[in-house]
Design a protein around this motif. Sequence first.
Motif, mmCIF file in Angstrom:
data_model
loop_
_atom_site.group_PDB
_atom_site.id
_atom_site.type_symbol
_atom_site.label_atom_id
_atom_site.label_comp_id
_atom_site.label_asym_id
_atom_site.label_seq_id
_atom_site.Cartn_x
_atom_site.Cartn_y
_atom_site.Cartn_z
ATOM 1 N N GLY A 36 2.156 0.373 7.432
ATOM 2 C CA GLY A 36 2.301 -0.903 6.734
ATOM 3 C C GLY A 36 1.117 -1.263 5.872
ATOM 4 O O GLY A 36 1.263 -1.919 4.849
ATOM 5 N N LYS A 37 -0.072 -0.862 6.264
ATOM 6 C CA LYS A 37 -1.299 -1.119 5.509
ATOM 7 C C LYS A 37 -2.362 -0.133 5.982
ATOM 8 O O LYS A 37 -2.180 0.570 6.980
ATOM 9 N N CYS A 38 -3.459 -0.083 5.297
ATOM 10 C CA CYS A 38 -4.541 0.840 5.655
ATOM 11 C C CYS A 38 -5.127 0.492 7.028
ATOM 12 O O CYS A 38 -5.283 -0.685 7.363
ATOM 13 N N ASP A 39 -5.429 1.519 7.778
ATOM 14 C CA ASP A 39 -6.102 1.425 9.084
ATOM 15 C C ASP A 39 -5.328 0.602 10.117
ATOM 16 O O ASP A 39 -5.906 -0.018 10.993
ATOM 17 N N ASN A 40 -4.012 0.603 10.041
ATOM 18 C CA ASN A 40 -3.172 -0.042 11.046
ATOM 19 C C ASN A 40 -2.494 1.070 11.834
ATOM 20 O O ASN A 40 -1.420 1.537 11.482
ATOM 21 N N GLN A 41 -3.145 1.499 12.905
ATOM 22 C CA GLN A 41 -2.691 2.664 13.658
ATOM 23 C C GLN A 41 -1.748 2.246 14.784
ATOM 24 O O GLN A 41 -2.027 1.323 15.544
ATOM 25 N N CYS A 42 -0.627 2.974 14.876
ATOM 26 C CA CYS A 42 0.314 2.739 15.969
ATOM 27 C C CYS A 42 -0.230 3.407 17.229
ATOM 28 O O CYS A 42 -0.918 4.426 17.166
ATOM 29 N N ASN A 93 1.885 7.315 2.751
ATOM 30 C CA ASN A 93 3.093 6.495 2.723
ATOM 31 C C ASN A 93 2.993 5.492 3.871
ATOM 32 O O ASN A 93 3.107 5.862 5.043
ATOM 33 N N PRO A 94 2.794 4.216 3.593
ATOM 34 C CA PRO A 94 2.618 3.228 4.658
ATOM 35 C C PRO A 94 3.906 2.933 5.428
ATOM 36 O O PRO A 94 3.874 2.266 6.453
ATOM 37 N N GLN A 95 5.021 3.465 4.954
ATOM 38 C CA GLN A 95 6.286 3.256 5.653
ATOM 39 C C GLN A 95 6.433 4.162 6.873
ATOM 40 O O GLN A 95 7.139 3.818 7.816
ATOM 41 N N THR A 96 5.734 5.322 6.845
ATOM 42 C CA THR A 96 5.915 6.299 7.930
ATOM 43 C C THR A 96 4.610 6.828 8.524
ATOM 44 O O THR A 96 4.656 7.521 9.541
ATOM 45 N N ASN A 97 3.470 6.534 7.938
ATOM 46 C CA ASN A 97 2.197 7.086 8.415
ATOM 47 C C ASN A 97 1.702 6.310 9.633
ATOM 48 O O ASN A 97 1.472 5.108 9.567
ATOM 49 N N GLU A 98 1.522 7.005 10.778
ATOM 50 C CA GLU A 98 1.123 6.323 12.010
ATOM 51 C C GLU A 98 -0.322 5.823 12.010
ATOM 52 O O GLU A 98 -0.659 4.924 12.763
ATOM 53 N N CYS A 158 -5.631 5.052 1.070
ATOM 54 C CA CYS A 158 -6.370 4.693 2.285
ATOM 55 C C CYS A 158 -7.400 5.780 2.566
ATOM 56 O O CYS A 158 -7.032 6.957 2.702
ATOM 57 N N GLN A 159 -8.643 5.393 2.622
ATOM 58 C CA GLN A 159 -9.756 6.309 2.890
ATOM 59 C C GLN A 159 -9.766 7.494 1.923
ATOM 60 O O GLN A 159 -10.060 8.619 2.295
ATOM 61 N N GLY A 160 -9.408 7.240 0.669
ATOM 62 C CA GLY A 160 -9.454 8.272 -0.363
ATOM 63 C C GLY A 160 -8.284 9.229 -0.351
ATOM 64 O O GLY A 160 -8.309 10.249 -1.027
ATOM 65 N N LYS A 161 -7.214 8.923 0.396
ATOM 66 C CA LYS A 161 -6.029 9.779 0.451
ATOM 67 C C LYS A 161 -4.793 8.932 0.191
ATOM 68 O O LYS A 161 -4.691 7.799 0.654
ATOM 69 N N CYS A 162 -3.837 9.503 -0.530
ATOM 70 C CA CYS A 162 -2.570 8.811 -0.781
ATOM 71 C C CYS A 162 -1.670 8.981 0.442
ATOM 72 O O CYS A 162 -1.416 10.101 0.873
ATOM 73 N N VAL A 210 -15.094 1.218 -9.645
ATOM 74 C CA VAL A 210 -13.897 1.303 -8.807
ATOM 75 C C VAL A 210 -14.301 1.693 -7.388
ATOM 76 O O VAL A 210 -15.422 2.107 -7.142
ATOM 77 N N ASN A 211 -13.368 1.575 -6.472
ATOM 78 C CA ASN A 211 -13.577 2.030 -5.096
ATOM 79 C C ASN A 211 -12.639 3.205 -4.870
ATOM 80 O O ASN A 211 -11.418 3.029 -4.766
ATOM 81 N N LEU A 212 -13.187 4.417 -4.793
ATOM 82 C CA LEU A 212 -12.375 5.619 -4.662
ATOM 83 C C LEU A 212 -11.629 5.706 -3.336
ATOM 84 O O LEU A 212 -10.670 6.466 -3.216
ATOM 85 N N SER A 213 -12.021 4.923 -2.347
ATOM 86 C CA SER A 213 -11.327 4.994 -1.060
ATOM 87 C C SER A 213 -10.119 4.061 -0.992
ATOM 88 O O SER A 213 -9.279 4.210 -0.108
ATOM 89 N N THR A 214 -9.978 3.112 -1.942
ATOM 90 C CA THR A 214 -8.841 2.177 -1.885
ATOM 91 C C THR A 214 -8.094 2.006 -3.204
ATOM 92 O O THR A 214 -7.024 1.398 -3.207
ATOM 93 N N ASP A 215 -8.597 2.513 -4.315
ATOM 94 C CA ASP A 215 -7.971 2.303 -5.625
ATOM 95 C C ASP A 215 -6.823 3.296 -5.823
ATOM 96 O O ASP A 215 -7.035 4.500 -5.831
#
Length: 123
Positions: free
Chosen positions: A103-109, A94-99, A88-92, A65-70
């Motif tokens: 929307g997806k991992c590593d998409n920074q506003c 919420n892609p709806q509100t995390n800057e 994302c990066q081993g942490k859970c 498995v990949n512990l940073s994305t599974d």
Amino acid sequence: MKSLKTLFLLAMLMALAICLSASEEPKRKNRFLSERVVLTCEKYPNICYNVKGSAGPDCCKKKCVNLSTDGSNCGKCGKKCSYGKICCQGKCVNPQTNEKHCGKCDNQCNAASSCLYGMCSYA
């Protein structure tokens, strides 16, 4: 006509003999097939790195498995992300509100926008 019946009967007997011999189990098993070696990542941890198409470099419950994305093994084995969160990066998160993961991992506003409903500067 009699020779045709005899030939047909002989052909049927040969077909029956072939069918019966094919359905019997072989008495000797192939040594190489019966001694199949199963490689698991618990015994051989580097197998996750070396196997092409592996799900990731880490080993959890005999699976790569990949512990940073599974989402079922986020950061450590057995840690599941709750409903609506992704790993994302081993942490859970919420892609709806995390800057940092909008929307997806590593998409920074950017600094002037915020993350709402998985989009930067929705309003």
